[in-house]
Design an enzyme around this catalytic site. Structure first.
Site, PDB file in Angstrom:
ATOM      1  N   GLY A 118      64.361  24.590  93.862  1.00 33.24           N
ATOM      2  CA  GLY A 118      65.370  24.155  94.837  1.00 33.24           C
ATOM      3  C   GLY A 118      64.823  23.477  96.070  1.00 33.24           C
ATOM      4  O   GLY A 118      65.587  23.147  96.978  1.00 33.24           O
ATOM      5  N   ALA A 119      63.501  23.231  96.136  1.00 29.01           N
ATOM      6  CA  ALA A 119      62.912  22.659  97.354  1.00 29.01           C
ATOM      7  C   ALA A 119      63.483  21.289  97.690  1.00 29.01           C
ATOM      8  O   ALA A 119      63.514  20.899  98.864  1.00 29.01           O
ATOM      9  CB  ALA A 119      61.391  22.561  97.206  1.00 29.01           C
ATOM     10  N   GLU A 120      63.912  20.520  96.672  1.00 30.47           N
ATOM     11  CA  GLU A 120      64.469  19.192  96.934  1.00 30.47           C
ATOM     12  C   GLU A 120      65.894  19.256  97.466  1.00 30.47           C
ATOM     13  O   GLU A 120      66.469  18.221  97.835  1.00 30.47           O
ATOM     14  CB  GLU A 120      64.432  18.345  95.654  1.00 30.47           C
TER      15      GLU A 120
ATOM     16  N   ASN B 283      50.542  16.702  86.442  1.00 31.19           N
ATOM     17  CA  ASN B 283      51.814  17.362  86.680  1.00 31.19           C
ATOM     18  C   ASN B 283      51.758  18.768  86.089  1.00 31.19           C
ATOM     19  O   ASN B 283      50.676  19.312  85.863  1.00 31.19           O
ATOM     20  CB  ASN B 283      52.964  16.510  86.135  1.00 31.19           C
ATOM     21  N   TRP B 284      52.915  19.364  85.810  1.00 31.01           N
ATOM     22  CA  TRP B 284      52.939  20.784  85.453  1.00 31.01           C
ATOM     23  C   TRP B 284      52.335  21.055  84.070  1.00 31.01           C
ATOM     24  O   TRP B 284      51.954  22.192  83.780  1.00 31.01           O
ATOM     25  CB  TRP B 284      54.367  21.334  85.492  1.00 31.01           C
TER      26      TRP B 284
ATOM     27  N   ASP C   3      54.631  16.150  98.588  1.00 35.00           N
ATOM     28  CA  ASP C   3      55.137  16.807  97.385  1.00 35.00           C
ATOM     29  C   ASP C   3      53.997  17.398  96.567  1.00 35.00           C
ATOM     30  O   ASP C   3      53.930  17.240  95.348  1.00 35.00           O
ATOM     31  CB  ASP C   3      55.954  15.834  96.520  1.00 35.00           C
TER      32      ASP C   3
ATOM     33  N   ASN D 130      56.313  22.331  97.102  1.00 34.99           N
ATOM     34  CA  ASN D 130      56.297  21.547  98.333  1.00 34.99           C
ATOM     35  C   ASN D 130      57.200  22.138  99.407  1.00 34.99           C
ATOM     36  O   ASN D 130      58.155  22.862  99.128  1.00 34.99           O
ATOM     37  CB  ASN D 130      56.741  20.113  98.042  1.00 34.99           C
TER      38      ASN D 130
END
Length: 567
Positions: free
Chosen positions: A200-202, A399-400, A311, A269
């Site tokens: 939910g950071a975005e 990336n992940w 980010d 982030n």
């Protein structure tokens, strides 16, 4: 064609009949796995009991029945459709011959030898939920423990299902999805506690870790990952109230050291990305937290990017014992999104090494005395309001898609990215629940058809130098790596190939084309003395975006299981 048909017939002849499989399934699904079984997951190859294969998260299996000399005889044993077009990113779990897989829509129990579906349980979420999902409608997998299957849901719930039937046993609401929260993380069982994170950071969320009683669903503790009033680190948010929208998502499962009783969980982030109105280090964003699983207490932390504006999510924490300056150390290794490879002492968080493994221009280096990155002129220009060509781009140098570590070779194996973007801040607006809360402009460079967009590579953890790099021209990979005792590395390509690499050279030695893109997590396991390899196929998620890919790659999720063709 004739030989292929014979192979399929022979493989089918070795499998149990559907009726036999059902009888055996009923008898073998007991109230397990236990905590002891999960703690010793690496010692029993018939089962896959935790995320990362073992608590170390090294994604290494000693199995070597499938090896460099015979991998060309690897053929599919079975394939099952998952009735999902939204993307597959999960790691399968296997216990007593039953495989458990998940995506955003379903949870499945499948007979691991035959592919027969034992049960399938739908995930019921509001159709509006995907509007608050940052980076792909997906799910990273389940946890299994004492007769239950645990998973998270897109609309921010944690659910327990009965292993035998798929019936829902309990369900707990974690947060309000309309406020920007979602859950795609695979849960972790550590010291008898079920631990989950959030995304939910975005969207201006304040993220956290939760500890649950697996038996009842009772919440045992919550550890927020942005420090608030009365908590150490609150003073690192200025103005103080900015912690309330501070992000620090916990969307990738942590690793666990049972001996130290510490869970190592990365945080995402800070929010919003534009840091103009949130001064300070912003703890505990872009960090790793060493947490006590029984209480949520933070034993130590290390922050990879103070006052993160790029980010720089932090996620996988791979444990190992490796020599550092001539002394064997218990470490966690992090092949970071920000382009540096970090090695920390996992007993206390001391920084042991931090060197770039890809092109980096946001920082000149990491100061070993302070542990802090030294920001570059490009980052100073960015903070002053300018536009910069940022290396790596916010997609990261990796990336992940998880790296693997082979303790015998001492090498990390990763799918890395080689890309930049034009990046700048835009004026801050007001927070609105359920809407993006970022305030940046990010334009990715066009993917070249002639130059590497990424690499498959073997990396030394201390020097961060590559032993070999296999270039990916015109595309990149978003799948996890799996290393084996057979000298192989398994991974997947967004174009649909599931492949095996020679771990010594990086040469592709085997390839099989699945029906969609592969950006999931391979596992290997045994049954009746035979080694199998399993992967989910299904293009989806931001890491597997179609950038550089043909638009002809179909969607559609499925599970593929492979074994050697017995000639």
């Amino acid at each position: 064609m004739k030989r292929l048909l014979i192979a399929v017939v022979l493989l089918a002849g070795c499998a149990t009949t559907p009726d036999q499989a059902q009888v055996e399934t009923k008898s073998r699904l007991g109230a397990g796995p236990t905590q002891e079984e999960i703690s010793n997951a690496g010692l029993q190859t018939d089962n896959v009991l935790t995320y990362g294969l073992t608590y170390d998260h090294n994604r290494y299996s000693p199995l070597k029945q499938i090896n460099k000399s015979n991998v060309k005889r690897l053929v599919p044993v079975w394939n099952v459709s998952l009735q999902n077009d939204l993307g597959e990113q999960a790691q399968p779990m296997i216990y007593d011959g039953v495989m458990f897989v998940s995506n955003a829509r379903w949870t499945y129990a499948i007979d691991a030898l035959t592919g027969k579906v034992i049960w399938r349980t739908a995930v019921d979420y509001d159709p509006g939920t995907p509007s608050v999902v940052c980076c792909g409608v997906s799910n990273k997998g389940v946890a299994i423990f004492e007769g239950k299957v645990f998973r998270t849901t897109l609309d921010a719930h944690v659910v327990a299902l009965d292993q035998k039937t798929g019936k829902e046993l309990w369900k707990q609401k974690v947060a309000e999805w309309k406020e920007g929260y979602s859950l795609t993380v695979a849960p972790l069982i550590a010291n008898g506690v079920l631990i989950t994170g959030c995304s939910g950071a975005e969207f201006g969320a304040r993220c956290f870790l939760d500890g649950w009683d697996p038996a009842t669903g009772k919440k045992l503790w919550r550890r927020y990952t942005t420090a608030g009033p009365g908590e150490k680190g609150y003073e690192t948010w200025e103005p103080r109230e900015t912690y309330l929208r501070g992000g620090a998502s916990t969307w990738i499962t942590g690793s666990y050291d049972p001996e130290l009783d510490l869970v190592y969980w990365g945080t995402g982030n800070a929010g919003p990305w534009n840091g103009d109105k949130r001064k300070g280090d912003n703890l505990y964003s872009a960090s790793v937290l060493a947490v006590r699983p029984k209480t949520g207490e933070i034993a130590w932390y290390y922050q990879f990017a103070p006052n993160d504006i790029w980010d720089w999510d932090s996620w996988e924490m791979i444990q190992a014992e490796i020599p550092v300056d001539g002394q064997k150390r218990k470490v966690v290794m992090h092949v970071a999104r920000n382009g540096f490879l970090y090695v920390l002492d996992r007993t206390n968080g001391k920084l042991l090494s931090a060197k770039p493994y890809e092109k980096v221009n946001w920082a000149t280096h990491v100061d070993m005395a302070t542990g802090r990155p030294v920001e570059s002129e490009e980052s100073k220009k960015l903070r002053a309001g300018g536009a910069v060509e940022l290396w790596p781009s916010p997609n990261g140098a990796k990336n992940w898609g998880h790296a693997a570590f082979n303790p015998n070779t001492g090498m990390l194996y990763a799918n890395t990215y080689h890309s930049s973007s034009t990046y700048k801040f835009i004026p801050m607006g007001e927070y609105k629940a359920g809407q993006r809360y970022q305030f940046i402009e990010n334009v990715y460079a066009e993917t070249s058809k002639d130059a590497p967009a990424g690499h498959m590579e073997a990396i030394d953890p201390i020097s961060a130098k590559a032993k070999w790099r296999t270039p990916l021209i015109g595309q990149r990979n978003a799948s996890a790596m799996l290393a084996t005792g057979g000298g192989l590395i398994f991974t997947g390509k967004n174009t649909g190939e599931f492949i095996a690499l020679d771990a010594d050279t990086g040469e592709v030695v085997w390839s099989f084309k699945t029906g969609s893109g592969v950006n999931a997590q391979p596992v290997t396991w045994t049954r009746n003395g035979k080694q199998y390899v399993t992967i989910l196929s299904g293009l989806g998620g931001v890491g597997s975006s179609r950038r550089g890919l043909p638009n002809t790659i179909p969607l559609g999720g499925s599970v593929w299981t492979f074994a050697l063709f017995d000639q």
